[in-house]
Design an enzyme around this catalytic site. Structure first.
Site: not given
Length: 241
Positions: A85, A32, A72
């Site tokens: 965030e 990510c 996430v």
């Protein structure tokens, strides 16, 4: 750091116990880019932490108690305080922990970094659209939009006459935008920086940073993950483990 390469937790998994004293926990996912922002700041500041990977295609029920959005990164400290965030987590770490400050103390310089961040803000959704577009042969319009956004960042570096976006040394803004540039090669989007020589020099300087190089994902692993992720496979987040 522990757990960065551990298999992800999914639906039906038991929630992890309390965060040990002296550590901060990051709920992450190996591929990510938003979570990578937080991982870069943790590494750059030398903060002792543990990582728990979350299966974003098969999220544990308990994870929504950590972040109602179910996304996430999320930070949790030993007091049970939760921060989510990506940009908020990075700013929290810079303020809450000693050592090298990644955000400038000067209000104007800090504002300048935030303005660069706003210039960058269209890039993640554009790259997301490119990833989701199944007809890669007809993506010239999207690529052109990405090039235009990169031109704006090229202009910043040209005007500043510095290697990095915050000056002559690496700072918060560089870490916040880097994860998307890191993925250009794997996405076959390197041509989008052909017209931006200053941006290419910045990318080379970023790759030379010890924090960045320590977290570089293998191109093959990212491509394998992406293929499974676009098929909505629950195996995607653990690709290569």
């Amino acid at each position: 750091m522990s757990g960065g390469s551990a298999k992800s937790l999914g639906k039906g998994s038991a929630p992890p116990g309390p965060v040990p004293d002296g550590l901060i926990r990051l709920y992450s996912m190996r591929f990510c880019p938003f979570a990578e922002r937080t991982r870069l700041v943790l590494k750059a500041k030398g903060i002792r932490h543990e990582v728990i990977n979350i299966n974003l295609k098969n999220k544990p029920e308990w994870f929504f108690e950590k972040n109602p959005f179910g996304l996430v990164p999320v930070l949790e400290n030993s007091q049970g305080q939760l921060i989510y965030e990506s940009v908020i987590t990075c700013e929290y770490l810079d303020e809450a922990y000693p050592g090298k400050k990644l955000l400038p103390a000067d209000p104007y310089e800090k504002a300048c970094q935030k303005m660069v961040f706003e210039l960058f803000s269209k890039v993640p959704p554009l790259i997301g659209n490119f990833i989701r577009n199944t007809d890669k042969e007809n993506c010239s319009g999207l690529k052109e939009e990405i090039r235009k956004e990169f031109s704006k960042l090229e202009e910043v570096l040209t005007n500043k006459k510095t290697t990095f976006f915050g000056g002559n040394s690496l700072s918060m803004i560089d870490y916040l935008i880097w994860p998307w540039f890191e993925r250009l090669e794997a996405l076959e989007l390197n041509e989008c920086v052909d017209h931006t020589p200053k941006l290419k020099l910045w990318m080379a300087a970023m790759r030379g940073d010890p924090t960045v190089s320590a977290l570089l994902p293998g191109m093959k692993s990212f491509s394998g993950f992406l293929k499974l992720y676009l098929q909505n496979s629950v195996e995607a987040c653990d690709y290569g483990l």
